[in-house]
Design a protein around this motif. Structure first.
Motif, mmCIF file in Angstrom:
data_model
loop_
_atom_site.group_PDB
_atom_site.id
_atom_site.type_symbol
_atom_site.label_atom_id
_atom_site.label_comp_id
_atom_site.label_asym_id
_atom_site.label_seq_id
_atom_site.Cartn_x
_atom_site.Cartn_y
_atom_site.Cartn_z
ATOM 1 N N GLY A 18 0.785 -1.214 0.000
ATOM 2 C CA GLY A 18 0.000 0.000 0.000
ATOM 3 C C GLY A 18 0.821 1.271 0.000
ATOM 4 N N VAL A 19 2.151 1.112 0.011
ATOM 5 C CA VAL A 19 3.057 2.260 -0.064
ATOM 6 C C VAL A 19 4.051 2.063 -1.209
ATOM 7 C CG1 VAL A 19 4.814 3.635 1.146
ATOM 8 C CG2 VAL A 19 2.857 2.711 2.415
ATOM 9 N N ASP A 20 4.806 0.975 -1.130
ATOM 10 C CA ASP A 20 5.828 0.694 -2.146
ATOM 11 C C ASP A 20 5.302 -0.146 -3.304
ATOM 12 O OD1 ASP A 20 7.982 1.986 -0.664
ATOM 13 O OD2 ASP A 20 7.763 0.335 0.743
ATOM 14 N N HIS A 21 4.128 -0.718 -3.126
ATOM 15 C CA HIS A 21 3.434 -1.422 -4.209
ATOM 16 C C HIS A 21 1.951 -1.411 -3.885
ATOM 17 C CE1 HIS A 21 3.118 -4.944 -1.540
ATOM 18 N NE2 HIS A 21 4.363 -4.687 -1.224
ATOM 19 N N ASP A 22 1.121 -1.773 -4.845
ATOM 20 C CA ASP A 22 -0.332 -1.658 -4.673
ATOM 21 C C ASP A 22 -0.821 -2.442 -3.459
ATOM 22 O OD1 ASP A 22 -0.686 0.046 -6.789
ATOM 23 O OD2 ASP A 22 -1.258 -1.527 -8.205
ATOM 24 N N GLY A 23 -1.832 -1.856 -2.802
ATOM 25 C CA GLY A 23 -2.353 -2.425 -1.570
ATOM 26 C C GLY A 23 -3.758 -2.970 -1.681
ATOM 27 N N ALA A 24 -4.456 -2.961 -0.547
ATOM 28 C CA ALA A 24 -5.674 -3.756 -0.371
ATOM 29 C C ALA A 24 -6.960 -3.047 -0.743
ATOM 30 C CB ALA A 24 -5.762 -4.218 1.080
ATOM 31 N N TYR A 25 -6.902 -1.810 -1.172
ATOM 32 C CA TYR A 25 -8.129 -1.133 -1.585
ATOM 33 C C TYR A 25 -8.446 -1.470 -3.040
ATOM 34 C CZ TYR A 25 -7.944 1.789 2.660
ATOM 35 O OH TYR A 25 -7.923 2.247 3.965
ATOM 36 N N GLU A 26 -8.362 -2.734 -3.359
ATOM 37 C CA GLU A 26 -8.745 -3.267 -4.662
ATOM 38 C C GLU A 26 -9.136 -4.727 -4.460
ATOM 39 O OE1 GLU A 26 -5.466 -2.780 -7.286
ATOM 40 O OE2 GLU A 26 -4.281 -4.393 -6.420
ATOM 41 N N PRO A 27 -9.861 -5.313 -5.407
ATOM 42 C CA PRO A 27 -10.444 -6.641 -5.166
ATOM 43 C C PRO A 27 -9.459 -7.789 -5.044
ATOM 44 C CG PRO A 27 -11.658 -5.464 -6.876
ATOM 45 C CD PRO A 27 -10.405 -4.687 -6.625
#
Length: 347
Positions: free
Chosen positions: A114-123
């Motif tokens: 969620g900072v250095d790579h995509d995080g959990a606000y996606e499915p």
């Protein structure tokens, strides 16, 4: 699919953007995200504090979540399709000195979900097997989204503090980490008081009282008189500073007893104070950062037992489809732990 991302520098700038479903590597599992929490670092990204200027935007944020395995790579052996999981979001490299001696939370080369790579606000997320943690059947999936922040409290209290039965404890800051730390400290036998400031009086201090804690509004109360009432004027054995504000440490020094301990959890930035009184009073300063496998295990057990009251703590009033309301309410102190239903992004 869509994800909620920080799209540009500055305050706010959170948008739903189109994302491709991840493809997993041999050592990864594909996780279908069910619920994701909003924490202080997410709010820091929302306000674009300096610690997050390294982010390559746009980035889908969020690191406190629960989900289930829907696909596994060829080399994955510990998890199967259908398993419920959470993630330990600070991913150590596994090779540096800190990782080798069992301190991956302070890995020299760590990357953060969620900072250095995509995080959990996606499915869906592709997650290395070593970063996943199993959730027992007895823990509700919404409550599991609180395991990661609870693990920060378990590390601070169980691993890094002197809290024992009868210990007089002050937790500065009734935010999410503060109230979770308070619950963990109480579960270890501590006699816990929670303090906050004026903006905490509408939601967070009343929540602390609902959870059964004595509270102090330092903006209104005679703090010295309350100290006399609650500690006989001796001071607290252990003070946890979870405020994330420069005043938190100086306030902790005023409240801790001689020979006591201050545990710093919030990242306060710069502060100036005289240190000689700390030396003469033999006050122990201890820092506590993030968490490890054992801390996650302790967090799950405390949630499962009810010692951490996940149901009273989480706030499900907000939709991830209109998350700005949640962020603004969080920043103003009008909520403590928003938890989003991420399945709405799969519609």
């Amino acid at each position: 699919m869509r994800g909620l991302a920080k799209v540009s520098p500055g305050h706010g700038a959170m948008e739903l953007i189109d994302r491709s479903k991840p493809t997993i590597a041999a050592n990864e599992a594909l996780i279908e995200v069910d619920y994701a929490g909003l924490c202080g670092s997410d709010a820091g990204i929302y306000e674009y504090e300096s610690a997050f200027e390294r982010m390559e935007l746009p980035t889908v944020i969020g690191h406190e979540y629960s989900g289930r395995v829907v696909e596994v790579g060829d080399d994955v052996t510990k998890f199967e399709i259908g398993d419920r999981v959470v993630e330990r979001p600070i991913r150590g490299c596994g090779d540096c000195y800190q990782c080798e001696i069992g301190e991956p939370n302070v890995c020299q080369n760590a990357v953060i979900t969620g900072v250095d790579h995509d995080g959990a606000y996606e499915p869906y997320l592709a997650v290395p097997e070593h970063a996943l943690h199993p959730v027992p059947d007895s823990v509700d999936q919404r409550h599991a989204a609180m395991v990661e922040p609870t693990s920060i409290g378990t590390r601070a209290v169980i691993h890094n503090s002197r809290v024992r039965a009868g210990t007089r404890v002050l937790v500065e800051g009734p935010g999410p980490i503060g109230l979770l730390t308070a619950q963990v400290a109480r579960a270890q036998g501590g006699e816990v008081v929670v303090s906050g400031v004026g903006q905490d009086s509408a939601y967070r201090l009343p929540l602390a009282e609902e959870l059964g804690f004595e509270t102090i509004n330092v903006a209104e109360a005679d703090v010295d008189a309350r100290n006399e009432e609650l500690t006989g004027g001796v001071g607290y054995d252990v003070v946890f500073d979870t405020t994330g504000h420069p005043s938190g440490l100086t306030s902790a020094v005023e409240q801790v007893r001689k020979g006591g301990q201050i545990v710093l959890i919030g990242q306060t930035g710069e502060t100036t104070m005289p240190y000689s009184p700390l030396v003469r009073a033999e006050i122990d300063l201890q820092c506590s950062y993030a968490s490890t496998y054992r801390d996650f295990e302790n967090a799950l057990r405390l949630i499962d037992s009810g010692d951490v009251d996940a149901e009273a703590f989480l706030d499900d009033r907000f939709s991830i489809l209109d998350a700005n309301e949640a962020f603004e309410t969080f920043v103003s102190g009008g909520t403590c732990k928003p938890v989003f239903d991420v399945s709405k992004l799969r519609d």
